[in-house]
Design a protein around this motif. Structure first.
Motif, PDB file in Angstrom:
ATOM      1  N   UNK A  10       0.727  -1.215   0.062  1.00 32.61           N
ATOM      2  CA  UNK A  10       0.044  -0.051   0.164  1.00 32.61           C
ATOM      3  C   UNK A  10       0.897   1.067   0.007  1.00 32.61           C
ATOM      4  N   UNK A  11       0.755   2.126  -0.643  1.00 29.61           N
ATOM      5  CA  UNK A  11       1.499   3.315  -1.118  1.00 29.61           C
ATOM      6  C   UNK A  11       2.906   3.064  -1.419  1.00 29.61           C
ATOM      7  N   UNK A  12       3.179   1.970  -2.253  1.00 25.22           N
ATOM      8  CA  UNK A  12       4.848   1.607  -2.299  1.00 25.22           C
ATOM      9  C   UNK A  12       5.156   1.904  -3.726  1.00 25.22           C
ATOM     10  N   UNK A  13       6.055   2.694  -3.765  1.00 21.70           N
ATOM     11  CA  UNK A  13       6.521   3.046  -5.105  1.00 21.70           C
ATOM     12  C   UNK A  13       5.491   3.213  -6.044  1.00 21.70           C
ATOM     13  N   UNK A  14       5.522   2.676  -7.287  1.00 19.10           N
ATOM     14  CA  UNK A  14       4.447   3.089  -8.561  1.00 19.10           C
ATOM     15  C   UNK A  14       3.204   2.402  -8.146  1.00 19.10           C
ATOM     16  N   UNK A  54      19.565  -0.713   2.475  1.00 14.45           N
ATOM     17  CA  UNK A  54      20.318  -0.006   1.390  1.00 14.45           C
ATOM     18  C   UNK A  54      19.310   0.415   0.289  1.00 14.45           C
ATOM     19  N   UNK A  55      19.034   1.742   0.447  1.00  8.30           N
ATOM     20  CA  UNK A  55      18.173   2.296  -0.539  1.00  8.30           C
ATOM     21  C   UNK A  55      18.437   2.016  -2.145  1.00  8.30           C
ATOM     22  N   UNK A  56      19.878   1.904  -2.331  1.00  6.29           N
ATOM     23  CA  UNK A  56      20.294   1.643  -3.707  1.00  6.29           C
ATOM     24  C   UNK A  56      19.955   0.246  -4.299  1.00  6.29           C
ATOM     25  N   UNK A  62      16.806   7.569  -1.088  1.00  2.00           N
ATOM     26  CA  UNK A  62      16.768   7.397   0.311  1.00  2.00           C
ATOM     27  C   UNK A  62      15.419   6.446   0.370  1.00  2.00           C
ATOM     28  N   UNK A  63      15.557   5.758   1.613  1.00  3.85           N
ATOM     29  CA  UNK A  63      14.354   4.929   2.114  1.00  3.85           C
ATOM     30  C   UNK A  63      12.732   5.393   2.106  1.00  3.85           C
ATOM     31  N   UNK A  64      12.792   6.959   2.265  1.00  2.00           N
ATOM     32  CA  UNK A  64      11.530   7.723   2.147  1.00  2.00           C
ATOM     33  C   UNK A  64      10.963   7.652   0.792  1.00  2.00           C
ATOM     34  N   UNK A  65      11.834   7.473  -0.304  1.00  2.00           N
ATOM     35  CA  UNK A  65      11.388   7.431  -1.604  1.00  2.00           C
ATOM     36  C   UNK A  65      10.533   6.263  -2.210  1.00  2.00           C
ATOM     37  N   UNK A  66      10.765   5.368  -1.116  1.00  2.00           N
ATOM     38  CA  UNK A  66       9.494   4.151  -1.394  1.00  2.00           C
ATOM     39  C   UNK A  66       8.187   4.537  -1.591  1.00  2.00           C
ATOM     40  N   UNK A  67       7.868   5.794  -0.741  1.00  2.00           N
ATOM     41  CA  UNK A  67       6.802   6.069  -0.606  1.00  2.00           C
ATOM     42  C   UNK A  67       6.159   6.604  -2.108  1.00  2.00           C
ATOM     43  N   UNK A 104       6.502  -0.553   7.600  1.00  2.00           N
ATOM     44  CA  UNK A 104       6.164   0.727   7.073  1.00  2.00           C
ATOM     45  C   UNK A 104       7.172   1.569   7.285  1.00  2.00           C
ATOM     46  N   UNK A 105       7.177   2.306   6.289  1.00  4.60           N
ATOM     47  CA  UNK A 105       7.969   3.484   6.358  1.00  4.60           C
ATOM     48  C   UNK A 105       7.157   4.956   6.404  1.00  4.60           C
TER      49      UNK A 105
END
Length: 144
Positions: A10-14, A54-56, A62-67, A104-105
């Motif tokens: 839910x709310x994850x990436x694309x 590791x976000x890469x 950054x891990x917050x970019x997974x949202x 959850x992030x």
């Protein structure tokens, strides 16, 4: 052998604000589909639940970019992924047929880990997974 039965995001990436569930059978799994359909994001969600930090390795800075970024709609305040693992052989020492791992992030970058719906520490999840030879940095999952 412990294996992934299901992934919920839910709310994850694309995947956006919608709740997406992908079911898996036991054995070797290959995910196919057209470019941009989210194939790699499924693997990213699995590694995220398993504690990958590791976000890469999940193709973000950054891990917050997974949202999900909200492209045209309101962005969610967090992203959550849940794995359902088959534990019928009890390699993970919990007396249940299935085990759920959630992470959850939040937009602040803070992570919350859940084991069977109860808040826990990442170290507890990693320790349990090590008993069944599952490692988010190992060769259990082969991206692209």
């Amino acid at each position: 052998m412990v294996y992934v039965k299901k992934v919920d995001v839910r709310g994850f990436k694309s995947f956006g604000n919608r709740h997406v569930t992908v079911h898996f059978d036991e054995g070797f799994i290959g995910i196919s589909g057209p470019n941009g359909s989210g194939k790699s994001n499924i693997l990213d969600a699995i590694m995220f639940c398993l504690g990958q930090n590791n976000p890469r390795n999940m193709r973000v800075n950054r891990l917050s970019e997974l949202i999900y970024d909200g492209s045209g709609e309101e962005a969610p305040p967090s992203s959550k992924a849940t794995l359902t693992l088959d534990n019928s052989d009890r390699l993970i020492p919990i007396d249940q047929e299935t085990i759920t791992l959630s992470r959850e992030i939040r937009s602040t970058g803070d992570s919350v880990y859940l084991l069977n719906g109860k808040k826990t520490q990442k170290s507890n999840i990693v320790q349990l997974l090590n008993l069944s030879s599952i490692d988010p940095n190992g060769l259990n999952f082969v991206p692209q």
